[in-house]
Every structure is written in structure tokens, then in C-alpha cells.
Design an enzyme around this catalytic site. Structure first.
Site, short mmCIF file in Angstrom:
data_model
loop_
_atom_site.label_atom_id
_atom_site.label_comp_id
_atom_site.label_asym_id
_atom_site.label_seq_id
_atom_site.Cartn_x
_atom_site.Cartn_y
_atom_site.Cartn_z
N ILE A 69 -19.72 10.38 -40.64
CA ILE A 69 -19.52 11.41 -39.76
C ILE A 69 -20.70 11.00 -38.61
O ILE A 69 -20.16 11.01 -37.51
CB ILE A 69 -19.61 12.83 -40.40
CG1 ILE A 69 -18.36 12.93 -41.32
CG2 ILE A 69 -19.74 13.67 -39.09
CD1 ILE A 69 -18.76 14.35 -42.02
N SER A 72 -19.59 7.86 -36.52
CA SER A 72 -18.82 8.14 -35.84
C SER A 72 -18.86 9.11 -34.44
O SER A 72 -18.57 8.70 -33.38
CB SER A 72 -17.60 8.83 -36.55
OG SER A 72 -16.40 9.00 -35.88
N GLU A 73 -19.91 9.95 -34.79
CA GLU A 73 -20.47 10.91 -33.73
C GLU A 73 -21.38 10.26 -32.78
O GLU A 73 -21.60 10.58 -31.82
CB GLU A 73 -20.98 12.15 -34.23
CG GLU A 73 -19.77 13.23 -34.79
CD GLU A 73 -19.12 13.78 -33.81
OE1 GLU A 73 -19.59 14.43 -32.97
OE2 GLU A 73 -17.62 13.41 -34.12
N GLY A 74 -21.82 8.92 -33.25
CA GLY A 74 -22.82 8.33 -32.41
C GLY A 74 -24.12 8.77 -32.15
O GLY A 74 -24.96 8.70 -31.25
N SER A 179 -14.78 12.85 -32.81
CA SER A 179 -14.55 11.19 -32.65
C SER A 179 -13.82 10.66 -33.58
O SER A 179 -13.56 9.38 -33.50
CB SER A 179 -16.10 11.01 -32.87
OG SER A 179 -16.64 11.26 -34.00
#
Length: 206
Positions: A69, A72-74, A179
Site C-alpha cells: 500500500i 503504491s501510494e508513493g 493508486s
């Protein structure tokens, strides 16, 4: 976390000693003198306390998904990340409007958000979790428990994670994290590709 057994076929005598398999613990038995085996299936039970959430957060496969997570959210500052990758230093509470910033959606429209933390919690989401679980801070441990609570709120998502089916978990949670490649198009935000998902979990040994 509960463990459910896939019943062995008729005529098989189960052996009491478990073995470790790809999806967790396996049952072993014999049929006509021939050794046989099968996987137990892990099922997520209810988590009505912070202690129960913490137990989920400590599970290796759940930890891997929490890492996904964040990737993915960076987020660039882990638990200290606010929207736009600004860094926050106060873990006493969700920062809320103090970090609210405007951002441009993929269709060019402008919106605002106060998404914060390793898992980019919206302020209103955090408020609901505080009311239900009594969270008193925004510490890393509390953020982990809150992310677990959100996952548990989506039917079948935690079971998918516990049994190593990350694709199914991503499909179920696309409505939560914008995302994810499965996020609804109406969110109008940049999404990761399935290639990103597969590469991440391949590197983690899935």
C-alpha cells in the site's frame, strides 16, 4: 485469525503433526499407505479491539501487503507523509486541515485532500476509525492498526491476503486506495499498473 481445514478426502487418516506449506500450515495424512497432504485455509475473524488489529498487523503476509500500500501510494516519508509528500512531525493526531492541499486530477479538475500517513488516511476516514477503536494518536503502530481495520472492513480482502492471493486483495481494495490499478475511473487519479503490483510481490517471494 482462525484456521479452517480443507477436509481430507474420504478414507484418509489425518496425522496430528502439521507441516508448513506455501499458504501456511498443512495437514498431512495417509490413504492406503500412501502419504497425502493439503493446505489449511486461513480465515480472518472479527477484530473488535486494538489488540486484535495489532495481531493482524504482525502477520508476515499482512506486513507485506501494508508495504505494498505504501509503495503504491508513493509515500516518501513513510508514516510522516502528508499529501504531496510533505513531511509531518506531529504524531499526536491526524493533521487534518493543517496539511490540506489542492491537487489536479487526471481530467484537469482541481480538488483538495488532507490524506496523511503511510497509508494516506483521509481525515474523515480517520475520525471514523477513532470513534470505533479509540485511537489516541497517529503513531506508526496506530497507523498500521488502522490500515488493518480498513482491510477487514472489505469482505474477503483479509482472507485473500492471509492466503497469499494478493491479486484478489488488490481487486477488492481498489475502492479504498486510489493508486491501485483496480481503483474506479471516477476517482480520476493516477493508478499503478498490474505490472507494478506483480513486480512488488514477486520481489517479496509471492
Amino acid at each position: 485469525i482462525q484456521r479452517l481445514r480443507r477436509l481430507p478426502p474420504k478414507g484418509i487418516t489425518p496425522l496430528p503433526t502439521p507441516a508448513i506449506g506455501g499458504n501456511g500450515v498443512m495437514w498431512r495424512g495417509s490413504s492406503g499407505g500412501r502419504p497425502v497432504r493439503g493446505n489449511y485455509v486461513l480465515k480472518a475473524g472479527a477484530a473488535d479491539s486494538q489488540a486484535a488489529l495489532a495481531r493482524y498487523a504482525a502477520h508476515p503476509k499482512v506486513r507485506a501487503f501494508l508495504d505494498f500500500i505504501a509503495a503504491s501510494e508513493g509515500v516518501k516519508h513513510g508514516y510522516q507523509t502528508a499529501i504531496g509528500n510533505y513531511k509531518i512531525t506531529d504524531f499526536s493526531r491526524h493533521p487534518g486541515n493543517a496539511v490540506r492541499r489542492k491537487f489536479k486530477r487526471t481530467d484537469g479538475t482541481v480538488s483538495s485532500s488532507d490524506a496523511s500517513g503511510r497509508y494516506q488516511f483521509m481525515g474523515y476516514t480517520w475520525s471514523g476509525l477513532v470513534k470505533r477503536y479509540g485511537f489516541t494518536d497517529f503513531s506508526p503502530a496506530t497507523q498500521d492498526k488502522a490500515a488493518v481495520a480498513i482491510i477487514l472492513g472489505k469482505k474477503g480482502a483479509m482472507e485473500a491476503i492471509l492466503n497469499g492471493n494478493y491479486e484478489q486483495a488488490v481487486m477488492k481494495l481498489g475502492g479504498i486506495w486510489a493508486s491501485f490499478p483496480t481503483a474506479p475511473n471516477e476517482y480520476r487519479q493516477h493508478k499503478r499498473s498490474w505490472g507494478f503490483v506483480h513486480n512488488f510481490f514477486r520481489q517479496r517471494g509471492f
